[in-house]
Write a protein that holds these residues in place. Structure first.
Motif, mmCIF file in Angstrom:
data_model
loop_
_atom_site.group_PDB
_atom_site.id
_atom_site.type_symbol
_atom_site.label_atom_id
_atom_site.label_comp_id
_atom_site.label_asym_id
_atom_site.label_seq_id
_atom_site.Cartn_x
_atom_site.Cartn_y
_atom_site.Cartn_z
ATOM 1 N N VAL A 15 0.860 -1.187 0.000
ATOM 2 C CA VAL A 15 0.000 0.000 0.000
ATOM 3 C C VAL A 15 0.895 1.235 0.000
ATOM 4 C CG1 VAL A 15 -1.913 -1.103 1.187
ATOM 5 C CG2 VAL A 15 -0.129 -0.011 2.511
ATOM 6 N N PRO A 16 0.375 2.339 -0.478
ATOM 7 C CA PRO A 16 1.254 3.490 -0.651
ATOM 8 C C PRO A 16 1.232 4.525 0.463
ATOM 9 C CG PRO A 16 -0.732 3.801 -1.930
ATOM 10 C CD PRO A 16 -0.869 2.473 -1.249
ATOM 11 N N LEU A 17 0.397 4.390 1.516
ATOM 12 C CA LEU A 17 0.379 5.400 2.573
ATOM 13 C C LEU A 17 1.606 5.226 3.464
ATOM 14 C CD1 LEU A 17 -0.957 7.737 4.029
ATOM 15 C CD2 LEU A 17 -2.335 6.088 5.312
ATOM 16 N N GLN A 18 2.414 6.287 3.588
ATOM 17 C CA GLN A 18 3.656 6.213 4.352
ATOM 18 C C GLN A 18 3.564 6.864 5.716
ATOM 19 O OE1 GLN A 18 6.663 7.876 1.588
ATOM 20 N NE2 GLN A 18 7.687 5.911 1.846
ATOM 21 N N SER A 19 2.921 8.019 5.794
ATOM 22 C CA SER A 19 2.926 8.739 7.067
ATOM 23 C C SER A 19 1.721 9.667 7.157
ATOM 24 C CB SER A 19 4.216 9.566 7.226
ATOM 25 O OG SER A 19 4.281 10.566 6.218
ATOM 26 N N ILE A 20 1.353 9.981 8.406
ATOM 27 C CA ILE A 20 0.306 10.957 8.689
ATOM 28 C C ILE A 20 0.868 11.973 9.674
ATOM 29 C CG2 ILE A 20 -2.027 11.331 9.572
ATOM 30 C CD1 ILE A 20 -2.722 8.487 8.895
ATOM 31 N N GLU A 21 0.766 13.219 9.323
ATOM 32 C CA GLU A 21 1.201 14.300 10.210
ATOM 33 C C GLU A 21 -0.012 15.153 10.560
ATOM 34 O OE1 GLU A 21 3.856 18.339 9.826
ATOM 35 O OE2 GLU A 21 4.660 16.495 8.933
ATOM 36 N N VAL A 50 -7.127 3.352 -1.580
ATOM 37 C CA VAL A 50 -8.413 3.631 -0.940
ATOM 38 C C VAL A 50 -8.205 3.586 0.564
ATOM 39 C CG1 VAL A 50 -10.812 2.929 -0.697
ATOM 40 C CG2 VAL A 50 -9.622 2.566 -2.870
ATOM 41 N N PHE A 51 -8.525 4.684 1.250
ATOM 42 C CA PHE A 51 -8.297 4.804 2.682
ATOM 43 C C PHE A 51 -9.617 5.173 3.353
ATOM 44 C CE2 PHE A 51 -5.975 7.354 6.198
ATOM 45 C CZ PHE A 51 -5.900 6.227 7.012
ATOM 46 N N VAL A 52 -10.167 4.267 4.172
ATOM 47 C CA VAL A 52 -11.387 4.536 4.935
ATOM 48 C C VAL A 52 -10.978 4.863 6.365
ATOM 49 C CG1 VAL A 52 -13.587 3.602 5.734
ATOM 50 C CG2 VAL A 52 -12.714 2.973 3.484
ATOM 51 N N PHE A 53 -11.433 5.992 6.884
ATOM 52 C CA PHE A 53 -10.945 6.436 8.185
ATOM 53 C C PHE A 53 -12.031 7.213 8.923
ATOM 54 C CE2 PHE A 53 -10.114 9.586 4.985
ATOM 55 C CZ PHE A 53 -10.353 10.802 5.587
ATOM 56 N N PRO A 54 -11.915 7.295 10.248
ATOM 57 C CA PRO A 54 -12.905 8.030 11.038
ATOM 58 C C PRO A 54 -12.471 9.465 11.304
ATOM 59 C CG PRO A 54 -11.536 6.733 12.491
ATOM 60 C CD PRO A 54 -10.995 6.523 11.109
ATOM 61 N N LEU A 55 -13.459 10.337 11.468
ATOM 62 C CA LEU A 55 -13.261 11.696 11.948
ATOM 63 C C LEU A 55 -14.315 11.948 13.014
ATOM 64 C CD1 LEU A 55 -12.642 13.831 8.714
ATOM 65 C CD2 LEU A 55 -10.956 13.118 10.396
ATOM 66 N N PRO A 56 -14.159 12.989 13.835
ATOM 67 C CA PRO A 56 -15.234 13.310 14.779
ATOM 68 C C PRO A 56 -16.556 13.500 14.046
ATOM 69 C CG PRO A 56 -13.260 14.562 15.297
ATOM 70 C CD PRO A 56 -12.987 13.874 14.004
ATOM 71 N N VAL A 114 -7.126 7.922 -3.771
ATOM 72 C CA VAL A 114 -5.980 8.562 -4.424
ATOM 73 C C VAL A 114 -5.720 7.763 -5.685
ATOM 74 C CG1 VAL A 114 -3.559 9.201 -4.187
ATOM 75 C CG2 VAL A 114 -5.072 9.283 -2.189
ATOM 76 N N GLY A 115 -6.125 8.302 -6.811
ATOM 77 C CA GLY A 115 -6.075 7.546 -8.049
ATOM 78 C C GLY A 115 -5.040 8.063 -9.025
ATOM 79 N N GLY A 116 -4.313 7.127 -9.636
ATOM 80 C CA GLY A 116 -3.382 7.498 -10.689
ATOM 81 C C GLY A 116 -1.991 7.814 -10.214
ATOM 82 N N GLY A 602 -1.595 2.105 -18.447
ATOM 83 C CA GLY A 602 -1.907 0.804 -17.858
ATOM 84 C C GLY A 602 -3.038 0.867 -16.862
ATOM 85 N N PRO A 603 -3.650 -0.276 -16.572
ATOM 86 C CA PRO A 603 -4.753 -0.328 -15.612
ATOM 87 C C PRO A 603 -4.265 -0.073 -14.196
ATOM 88 C CG PRO A 603 -4.097 -2.543 -16.246
ATOM 89 C CD PRO A 603 -3.326 -1.602 -17.129
ATOM 90 N N LEU A 604 -5.125 0.578 -13.389
ATOM 91 C CA LEU A 604 -4.783 0.866 -11.996
ATOM 92 C C LEU A 604 -5.020 -0.363 -11.127
ATOM 93 C CD1 LEU A 604 -6.370 4.397 -11.440
ATOM 94 C CD2 LEU A 604 -4.032 3.847 -12.063
ATOM 95 N N VAL A 605 -4.120 -0.549 -10.184
ATOM 96 C CA VAL A 605 -4.270 -1.628 -9.207
ATOM 97 C C VAL A 605 -4.779 -1.012 -7.909
ATOM 98 C CG1 VAL A 605 -3.102 -3.448 -7.917
ATOM 99 C CG2 VAL A 605 -2.382 -2.907 -10.262
ATOM 100 N N ARG A 606 -5.899 -1.521 -7.398
ATOM 101 C CA ARG A 606 -6.471 -0.953 -6.172
ATOM 102 C C ARG A 606 -5.748 -1.521 -4.961
ATOM 103 N NH1 ARG A 606 -12.640 0.173 -4.442
ATOM 104 N NH2 ARG A 606 -12.278 1.692 -6.084
ATOM 105 N N ARG A 607 -5.405 -0.614 -4.025
ATOM 106 C CA ARG A 607 -4.778 -1.002 -2.775
ATOM 107 C C ARG A 607 -5.572 -0.379 -1.628
ATOM 108 N NH1 ARG A 607 -2.985 -4.737 -5.169
ATOM 109 N NH2 ARG A 607 -0.828 -4.968 -5.884
ATOM 110 N N ASN A 608 -6.168 -1.218 -0.769
ATOM 111 C CA ASN A 608 -6.924 -0.730 0.380
ATOM 112 C C ASN A 608 -5.980 -0.517 1.553
ATOM 113 O OD1 ASN A 608 -9.841 -0.923 -0.536
ATOM 114 N ND2 ASN A 608 -9.078 -2.972 -1.010
ATOM 115 N N VAL A 609 -5.950 0.702 2.061
ATOM 116 C CA VAL A 609 -5.040 1.044 3.144
ATOM 117 C C VAL A 609 -5.652 0.599 4.465
ATOM 118 C CG1 VAL A 609 -3.846 2.910 4.325
ATOM 119 C CG2 VAL A 609 -4.186 3.017 1.848
#
Length: 736
Positions: A15-21, A50-56, A114-116, A602-609
């Motif tokens: 998956v491509p998510l590396q960090s959250i600040e 694809v990143f599913v996450f909570p917020l207040p 986050v596509g492409g 090329g076709p996109l490969v889906r990665r669920n974070v």
């Protein structure tokens, strides 16, 4: 055996998510949160993350942008289906695109696409939201950055697909978290508490009205980042006027000034010293499988369901004689102790406590809608206002449907809600209290449930506040349009927020707002005078919060009318969302990178974070949700009944109290007091009855040994003192 390393999901996919600040800025009771999420595609083919996450649940998401290389692309708010189609069309044509949308079923769940992302390419996503900080019963302001998104239970037969959440153990979460906050207040900042380890609070000035707070080194992203901020003299009413956006049209919400009023009603001590002797108290307890988990890592023997049982003991002992009560528990199905609420007395209390002792976390999923419907179908008891206490440790997919039901029945009850442990849905917990005219509390980390619940019981026992109205005193030519829902409940010292759009000439001058109500049958009021001069350096925070408040009200109205008439409410929400740049369930943020003209090949490969949390396999979730009898099996091993620890001495003493408030002089009481039967009986004066003496001894023990837990036993001690007065106990004490 292959070692797990790098950016991977549970299925070993990269998956491509590396960090959250995360940067937090708190000004008084308003928080602005900026999250920066860094993505990098380390694969040899383009990906869609694809990143599913909570917020207040009450957050106003107001900015979404992406930086690719040196280019920043700022997202626009558009109608949701239009945004989705633009996103899909952009990816189909080889362009990069970014989509952020709110769940239509629960306002605290967001999904980001986050596509492409081309091979080796990086993208930095910036997400900003503003939110009000909820006031806790101990006057602290609670901020929570959700880190855990527990799988939401979806009732069988409900419409729509469940949100797909990929949870992994915290040790395998493939991204890091950096968090820092700055606090600003017109009053000194006393302290900041947290369930996470913090660096020492750093004050930025001598009067301690500015400070910075940071997570301690080595923080694991395995729990919510919760801060509770305490100010000196917290109960100070305030009003902030914010100038309109210069580019917006006058007469619109964004073009006119907006005022945010915070009121903290204070009741006379003579009224607060008394408690109601009537009411119907309904306790709705979560008994889903997850309630069998530990309350916190330090006390692994104390599970959530065990804490529930102790809490119910204190609640039942603290109820006044003459009231009515019932206890419901729910999971996939629901149960009740009595077919309908019964009068509180020794017999019904003992019967209820016997059933409470048998409660286990064995009822399956989280079907809260069914028991709520049953509770509301019961006839109201004359002159016994209903007080509903809801305990839940997670969330449900159909949050908005639940809240609509509570609001529909809000005229006949008040709802007090408690979120237990990490991952409790803020949208559900806060929404239950807001729509039910009650109060919400969260029990996390090492918090004890009992004092918070008893504090809420105190609110429920306060004299009823009725006939609430709000009037404005404004200069000639100035008028106000109130954007907030009507105030339906007022509790001692708890904040009431009002947003108003100001129109007309005559500024800057002074205005006032007055809340009038009837308290214990007597007319009362609280008034605040304020300047109409706009404050500086507020940006559009107040406008966005006001827009969010109005959007939420309109969304609720739309859901209530759905199936009968639309009334153009959806169009109003979309128009307001687009104008204010604040998210809604009918709109989405869309950003497309059209600048460099590059086409992704090329076709996109889906990665669920994945989201940090306790991982349950999909088969295990199905087993738990669909087969309640199988709930003893959680995770990878069979759950065994925890070894029962020795009972807390306070709870041992409390368990012996009678419904009337007295104690009996017997060997059990002597043992709870740490004495022998001979010792307690020998000390009894001849002219004092056994019950009076036992009650006096119990009260002496509470005041002598458990003052640190006074919040937990004060109500039941008041009941005991009332019983003593009825027995002429005060005179007997003097004779002793």
């Amino acid at each position: 055996m292959m070692n797990c390393c790098g950016l991977i999901t549970v299925q070993k996919e990269p998956v491509p998510l590396q960090s959250i600040e995360v940067e937090l800025e708190v000004k008084d009771h308003v928080a602005t949160v900026v999250s920066t999420l860094k993505y990098q595609n380390k694969e040899d083919k383009p990906v869609e993350a694809v990143f599913v996450f909570p917020l207040p649940g009450d957050a106003a998401v107001c900015h979404f942008s992406a930086v690719i290389g040196q280019k920043e692309i700022v997202a626009e708010v558009k109608e949701k289906q239009e945004a989705r189609e633009e996103y899909d069309d952009s990816l189909s044509s080889g362009q990069q695109a970014f989509l952020l949308e709110e769940s239509e079923q629960s306002p605290d769940i967001f999904s980001m696409k986050v596509g492409g992302l081309a091979p080796g390419e990086s993208a930095s996503i910036r997400l900003e939201y503003v939110t009000e900080l909820a006031v806790q019963a101990d006057d602290g302001l609670r901020f929570c950055l959700p880190a855990v998104l527990n799988p939401r239970y979806q009732p069988q037969g409900s419409e729509g697909a469940s949100v797909q959440v990929f949870s992994v153990p915290a040790s395998l979460v493939p991204y890091t978290l950096c968090f820092c906050g700055r606090l600003f207040s017109p009053r000194p900042i006393c302290k900041v508490e947290s369930s996470c380890s913090l660096e020492p609070l750093q004050y930025l000035n001598t009067d301690q009205t500015q400070a910075t707070v940071k997570l301690a080194a080595g923080h694991k992203f395995d729990r919510d980042v919760e801060l509770v901020i305490y100010y000196k003299d917290a109960h100070q009413p305030t009003a902030v006027v914010e100038a309109g956006q210069t580019s917006a049209e006058t007469g619109t919400l964004m073009g006119d000034p907006v005022v945010m009023v915070s009121l903290y009603p204070e009741f006379p001590q003579s009224v607060m010293s008394s408690v109601a002797s009537c009411g119907e108290f309904v306790f709705l307890m979560d008994r889903s499988g997850s309630m069998g988990s530990s309350m916190n890592s330090k006390e692994r023997h104390q599970t959530c369901i065990m804490s529930d049982r102790d809490t119910l003991l204190l609640l039942l002992k603290s109820l006044p004689m003459g009231c009515y009560f019932n206890i419901y528990s729910f999971g996939y199905n629901y149960e009740h102790i009595f077919p309908q609420s019964v009068e509180y007395n020794q017999k019904t209390m003992e019967e209820a406590l016997k059933k409470v002792e048998e409660m286990e976390a064995n009822l399956g999923g989280t079907e809260i809608l069914k028991p709520l419907k049953h509770i509301y179908s019961q006839r109201c008891i004359p002159n016994q206002p209903q007080q509903l206490f809801v305990f839940i440790d997670g969330g449900v997919v159909n949050t908005k449907k639940v809240l609509c039901l509570v609001k529909k029945n809000s005229s006949c009850h008040s709802c007090f809600s408690f979120g237990i442990g990490e991952g409790a849905s803020s949208a559900l917990i806060n929404g239950l209290a807001k729509e039910g005219g009650g109060h919400a509390q969260f029990i996390t980390g090492t918090d004890r449930m009992q004092p918070k619940v008893i504090q809420s019981l105190r609110f429920a026992l306060q004299p009823a506040v009725e006939d609430i109205s709000v009037t404005w005193g404004l200069p000639k030519g100035v008028s106000v349009t109130v954007l907030s829902p009507p105030i339906t409940s007022i509790f001692q010292g708890q904040r009431s927020l009002i947003y108003g759009q100001l129109t007309g000439q005559g500024r800057p001058q002074r205005g006032s707002v007055t809340v009038k109500y009837s308290l214990a049958g007597r007319p009362s009021q609280n008034q605040l005078h304020f300047s109409l001069k706009p404050a500086e350096d507020t940006g559009l925070t107040v406008h966005r919060l006001a827009a969010r408040t109005l959007i939420r009200s309109l969304e609720m109205e739309d859901r209530e009318l759905r199936g009968r008439q639309d009334g153009g409410i959806k169009e109003k929400v979309m128009q307001l969302s687009v104008q204010s740049g604040v998210s809604s369930c009918f709109t989405a943020f869309i950003a497309v990178n059209k600048a460099d003209g590059k086409v992704i090949q090329g076709p996109l490969v889906r990665r669920n974070v994945p989201t940090a949390g306790e991982y349950l396999s999909q088969n295990k979730l199905k087993q738990i949700f669909c087969h309640p009898s199988s709930l003893d099996v959680i995770g990878c091993k069979e759950a065994t009944a925890p070894k029962q620890p020795p009972r807390d001495p306070l709870l041992q003493l409390v368990s012996l109290q009678k419904a009337s408030g007295c104690w009996i002089l017997d060997p059990d009481l002597a043992a709870a007091l740490g004495k022998t039967s001979e010792e307690v009986e020998k000390s009894k004066p001849a002219m004092v009855t056994s019950e009076v003496w036992a009650t006096i001894l119990a009260l002496i023990w509470l005041h002598g040994f458990k003052m640190d837990a006074k919040e937990e036993w004060e109500l039941l001690a008041m009941k005991a003192a009332s019983w003593l007065r009825a027995q002429n106990g005060r005179n007997l004490i003097h004779k002793c």
